[in-house]
Motif scaffolding. Structure first.
Motif, PDB file in Angstrom:
ATOM      1  N   ALA A  71      -0.037   4.081   2.533  1.00 23.46           N
ATOM      2  CA  ALA A  71       0.255   3.815   3.944  1.00 23.46           C
ATOM      3  C   ALA A  71       1.726   3.438   4.142  1.00 23.46           C
ATOM      4  O   ALA A  71       2.183   3.332   5.272  1.00 23.46           O
ATOM      5  N   LYS A 105       3.194   0.526   3.659  1.00 23.51           N
ATOM      6  CA  LYS A 105       3.339  -0.735   4.372  1.00 23.51           C
ATOM      7  C   LYS A 105       2.768  -1.881   3.539  1.00 23.51           C
ATOM      8  O   LYS A 105       2.018  -1.662   2.579  1.00 23.51           O
ATOM      9  N   ASP A 122       0.871  -1.175   0.000  1.00 24.60           N
ATOM     10  CA  ASP A 122       0.000   0.000   0.000  1.00 24.60           C
ATOM     11  C   ASP A 122       0.904   1.219   0.000  1.00 24.60           C
ATOM     12  O   ASP A 122       1.495   1.573   1.021  1.00 24.60           O
TER      13      ASP A 122
END
Length: 76
Positions: free
Chosen positions: A65, A67, A62
Protein backbone atom coordinates in the motif's frame (compact mmCIF):
# COMPACT_ATOMS: atom_id res chain seq x y z
CA UNK A 1 8.66 -28.85 12.73
CA UNK A 2 10.48 -25.67 13.74
CA UNK A 3 10.71 -22.61 11.53
CA UNK A 4 14.24 -21.66 10.50
CA UNK A 5 15.51 -18.10 10.72
CA UNK A 6 15.49 -17.95 6.91
CA UNK A 7 11.71 -18.47 6.82
CA UNK A 8 10.81 -15.68 9.24
CA UNK A 9 9.33 -12.70 7.42
CA UNK A 10 10.42 -9.34 8.76
CA UNK A 11 8.90 -5.97 7.94
CA UNK A 12 9.96 -2.41 8.64
CA UNK A 13 8.72 -0.65 11.77
CA UNK A 14 9.31 2.87 12.98
CA UNK A 15 8.90 4.11 16.52
CA UNK A 16 8.22 7.80 17.12
CA UNK A 17 9.76 9.22 20.28
CA UNK A 18 10.68 12.45 22.02
CA UNK A 19 13.54 13.16 24.36
CA UNK A 20 12.73 14.85 27.64
CA UNK A 21 12.96 18.65 27.36
CA UNK A 22 13.10 18.40 23.56
CA UNK A 23 10.85 20.32 21.20
CA UNK A 24 10.94 17.91 18.25
CA UNK A 25 10.42 14.21 17.78
CA UNK A 26 12.43 11.51 16.00
CA UNK A 27 12.04 7.98 14.66
CA UNK A 28 13.96 4.78 15.28
CA UNK A 29 13.59 2.13 12.56
CA UNK A 30 13.63 -1.64 13.09
CA UNK A 31 13.19 -4.76 10.97
CA UNK A 32 11.08 -7.19 13.01
CA UNK A 33 8.55 -10.00 12.74
CA UNK A 34 5.81 -7.96 14.44
CA UNK A 35 5.13 -4.77 16.41
CA UNK A 36 5.72 -6.48 19.75
CA UNK A 37 9.21 -7.55 18.71
CA UNK A 38 10.05 -4.08 17.35
CA UNK A 39 9.01 -2.62 20.69
CA UNK A 40 11.18 -5.18 22.51
CA UNK A 41 14.18 -4.05 20.43
CA UNK A 42 13.43 -0.42 21.30
CA UNK A 43 13.03 -1.08 25.02
CA UNK A 44 16.28 -3.05 25.11
CA UNK A 45 18.10 -0.20 23.35
CA UNK A 46 16.67 2.31 25.84
CA UNK A 47 17.82 0.15 28.74
CA UNK A 48 21.33 -0.47 27.37
CA UNK A 49 21.97 3.15 26.43
CA UNK A 50 20.33 4.67 29.50
CA UNK A 51 18.08 6.90 27.42
CA UNK A 52 15.27 8.92 28.96
CA UNK A 53 12.77 9.11 26.09
CA UNK A 54 9.00 8.98 25.65
CA UNK A 55 7.58 6.55 23.09
CA UNK A 56 4.70 8.03 21.12
CA UNK A 57 3.76 5.57 18.39
CA UNK A 58 4.71 2.37 16.57
CA UNK A 59 4.02 1.99 12.85
CA UNK A 60 4.51 -0.83 10.35
CA UNK A 61 5.32 -0.13 6.71
CA UNK A 62 2.96 -1.80 4.27
CA UNK A 63 5.07 -2.02 1.12
CA UNK A 64 2.10 -3.02 -1.02
CA UNK A 65 0.00 0.00 0.00
CA UNK A 66 3.13 2.20 0.27
CA UNK A 67 2.02 3.63 3.62
CA UNK A 68 2.61 3.34 7.37
CA UNK A 69 0.02 1.44 9.45
CA UNK A 70 -0.52 2.36 13.10
CA UNK A 71 0.47 -0.46 15.50
CA UNK A 72 0.55 1.68 18.65
CA UNK A 73 -1.64 -0.78 20.52
CA UNK A 74 1.64 -2.39 21.66
CA UNK A 75 2.38 0.67 23.81
CA UNK A 76 -0.67 0.00 26.02
Amino acid sequence: MSESADNIRTVEFRILYTRNKSIGSNYHYYMAENAERALEFQLETIRLKGWNINLISVERFDRFADKWIDESYVLQ
